[in-house]
Scaffold this active site. Structure first.
Site, PDB file in Angstrom:
ATOM      1  N   HIS A 108     -36.753 -43.894 -15.604  1.00 19.59           N
ATOM      2  CA  HIS A 108     -36.456 -44.209 -14.203  1.00 19.59           C
ATOM      3  C   HIS A 108     -35.734 -43.050 -13.530  1.00 19.59           C
ATOM      4  O   HIS A 108     -35.207 -42.150 -14.195  1.00 19.59           O
ATOM      5  CB  HIS A 108     -35.595 -45.479 -14.097  1.00 19.59           C
ATOM      6  CG  HIS A 108     -34.222 -45.306 -14.662  1.00 19.59           C
ATOM      7  ND1 HIS A 108     -33.964 -45.270 -16.012  1.00 19.59           N
ATOM      8  CD2 HIS A 108     -33.019 -45.133 -14.056  1.00 19.59           C
ATOM      9  CE1 HIS A 108     -32.676 -45.087 -16.216  1.00 19.59           C
ATOM     10  NE2 HIS A 108     -32.075 -44.992 -15.042  1.00 19.59           N
ATOM     11  N   ASP A 110     -32.681 -42.665 -10.485  1.00 22.15           N
ATOM     12  CA  ASP A 110     -31.645 -43.588 -10.019  1.00 22.15           C
ATOM     13  C   ASP A 110     -31.828 -44.005  -8.555  1.00 22.15           C
ATOM     14  O   ASP A 110     -32.047 -43.160  -7.675  1.00 22.15           O
ATOM     15  CB  ASP A 110     -30.253 -42.970 -10.228  1.00 22.15           C
ATOM     16  CG  ASP A 110     -29.932 -42.870 -11.722  1.00 22.15           C
ATOM     17  OD1 ASP A 110     -30.400 -43.729 -12.488  1.00 22.15           O
ATOM     18  OD2 ASP A 110     -29.243 -41.909 -12.108  1.00 22.15           O
ATOM     19  N   HIS A 265     -35.231 -40.204 -16.257  1.00 17.69           N
ATOM     20  CA  HIS A 265     -34.495 -40.148 -17.513  1.00 17.69           C
ATOM     21  C   HIS A 265     -34.627 -41.481 -18.241  1.00 17.69           C
ATOM     22  O   HIS A 265     -35.023 -42.495 -17.646  1.00 17.69           O
ATOM     23  CB  HIS A 265     -33.030 -39.773 -17.283  1.00 17.69           C
ATOM     24  CG  HIS A 265     -32.315 -40.673 -16.326  1.00 17.69           C
ATOM     25  ND1 HIS A 265     -32.470 -40.594 -14.961  1.00 17.69           N
ATOM     26  CD2 HIS A 265     -31.436 -41.691 -16.540  1.00 17.69           C
ATOM     27  CE1 HIS A 265     -31.725 -41.505 -14.376  1.00 17.69           C
ATOM     28  NE2 HIS A 265     -31.093 -42.206 -15.306  1.00 17.69           N
ATOM     29  N   ARG A 280     -19.956 -42.944 -15.063  1.00 17.92           N
ATOM     30  CA  ARG A 280     -20.972 -42.385 -14.147  1.00 17.92           C
ATOM     31  C   ARG A 280     -20.467 -42.267 -12.716  1.00 17.92           C
ATOM     32  O   ARG A 280     -19.848 -43.184 -12.179  1.00 17.92           O
ATOM     33  CB  ARG A 280     -22.223 -43.271 -14.198  1.00 17.92           C
ATOM     34  CG  ARG A 280     -23.341 -42.763 -13.302  1.00 17.92           C
ATOM     35  CD  ARG A 280     -24.616 -43.533 -13.513  1.00 17.92           C
ATOM     36  NE  ARG A 280     -25.160 -43.952 -12.229  1.00 17.92           N
ATOM     37  CZ  ARG A 280     -26.340 -44.498 -12.038  1.00 17.92           C
ATOM     38  NH1 ARG A 280     -27.131 -44.724 -13.080  1.00 17.92           N
ATOM     39  NH2 ARG A 280     -26.752 -44.851 -10.843  1.00 17.92           N
TER      40      ARG A 280
HETATM   41  C1  SIN Z   1     -28.370 -44.107 -16.656  1.00 15.53           C
HETATM   42  O1  SIN Z   1     -29.555 -44.393 -16.594  1.00 15.53           O
HETATM   43  O2  SIN Z   1     -27.682 -43.907 -15.648  1.00 15.53           O
HETATM   44  C2  SIN Z   1     -27.672 -44.024 -18.001  1.00 15.53           C
HETATM   45  C3  SIN Z   1     -28.255 -43.040 -18.913  1.00 15.53           C
HETATM   46  C4  SIN Z   1     -27.539 -43.029 -20.243  1.00 15.53           C
HETATM   47  O3  SIN Z   1     -26.599 -43.808 -20.451  1.00 15.53           O
HETATM   48  O4  SIN Z   1     -27.909 -42.223 -21.095  1.00 15.53           O
END
Ligand code: SIN
Length: 289
Positions: A108, A110, A265, A280
């Site tokens: 995905h 973000d 990612h 994050r």
């Molecule tokens: C995310 O998709 O923001 C998290 C990615 C991760 O925890 O590796």
């Protein structure tokens, strides 16, 4: 005589070491809590050139992670994931040893379901399993570049419909599997859809990229879900060919900084019985064009 890598690496404040052919580079030689303007400019350039950059052995508090992010843009407050009480623009991604679900365990980009999706994301590793829990990235520039001219022309005419419903709506899987720790189904938001171009032009580099987020799409604009499915599934499979990807092994204190305008990612869920805690901060983007 200088190697090709040395010739390409004309940064003065940082050292940039690519980790794969398509995208991804580790940056060393900096303390992210102590950057001057020239170092910020070089990190921005390295991000644009490599699409995702990684740092090791950093120390972020919520406040300093926000301060790092604010040097690159405005912070985004997540519409559906609750931030820290004192720092609502920062949230933690926690997987306990007994949890089965792993946040981000799909390919995905973000906030694709927002009118103005995330520009970039800064993820800080706090508690990392001894083995597993890597994050994979794919270059949506490379995926676009590899398409035939005919396919590029055809896709250039299409728009894609994204929805918050797949992940956060009342019918979302998270409510059925009990993973929505932070939200009761009664608080599930109204489902809304947004339309974005399937091929987007990066506002800073001018390069074209496929704009895909496998978890968040509903259909191609003007078509039914059934009509859209074969093409979108084919494009999603194409976009994550190993040749377009890189993989990052985290350590405590690692930071990944990725550009959501040209990457997807995937958080790999391969660490049963271990704890993983990440922090994050997300940077606000603009409307894809
Ligand atoms: C995310 O998709 O923001 C998290 C990615 C991760 O925890 O590796």
């Amino acid at each position: 005589m200088q190697t090709a890598k040395e010739l390409a690496n004309d940064y003065r404040k940082i050292t940039v070491d690519p980790i794969a052919g398509a995208l991804g580079a580790e940056i060393s030689g900096v303390d992210l809590n102590n950057l001057d303007d020239a170092a910020v400019a070089e990190i921005r350039r390295a991000l644009l050139e490599n699409n995702v950059v990684f740092f090791r052995d950093q120390e972020f508090t919520p406040a300093t992670q926000m301060a790092f992010g604010q040097q690159f843009g405005d912070l985004n407050r997540h519409s559906y994931v609750k931030g820290l009480d004192e720092y609502p623009d920062v949230f933690r991604i926690v997987k306990e040893p007994t949890d089965a679900h792993h946040f981000g365990n799909t390919w995905h980009t973000d906030l694709a379901y927002e009118e103005e999706p995330a520009m970039a994301t800064i993820l800080y590793g706090m508690d990392i399993p001894d083995a597993g829990g890597d994050t994979m990235f794919t270059s949506l520039y490379a995926a676009y570049d590899a398409l035939s001219d005919g396919m590029k022309r055809m896709l250039g005419e299409l728009n894609i419909v994204y929805t918050n419903g797949n992940t956060y709506g009342k019918d979302a899987k998270r409510f059925k599997t009990g993973v929505a720790k932070d939200m009761d189904v009664a608080q599930a938001p109204e489902v809304k859809e947004v339309v974005h171009p399937l091929i987007r032009t990066h506002p800073e580099t001018g390069r074209k990229a496929l704009y895909l987020s496998t978890t968040h799409y509903s259909r191609l604009d003007g078509m039914t879900e059934a009509e859209s499915k074969p093409l979108l599934e084919q494009l999603c499979a194409h976009a994550v060919k190993p040749e377009f990807t890189c993989r990052f092994k985290w350590g405590a204190g690692s930071v990944a900084f990725w550009d959501n305008r040209c990457t997807m990612h995937y958080a790999v869920n391969d660490f049963p019985n271990a704890r993983r805690i990440m922090q994050r901060v997300t940077l606000q983007g603009d409307k894809p064009i």
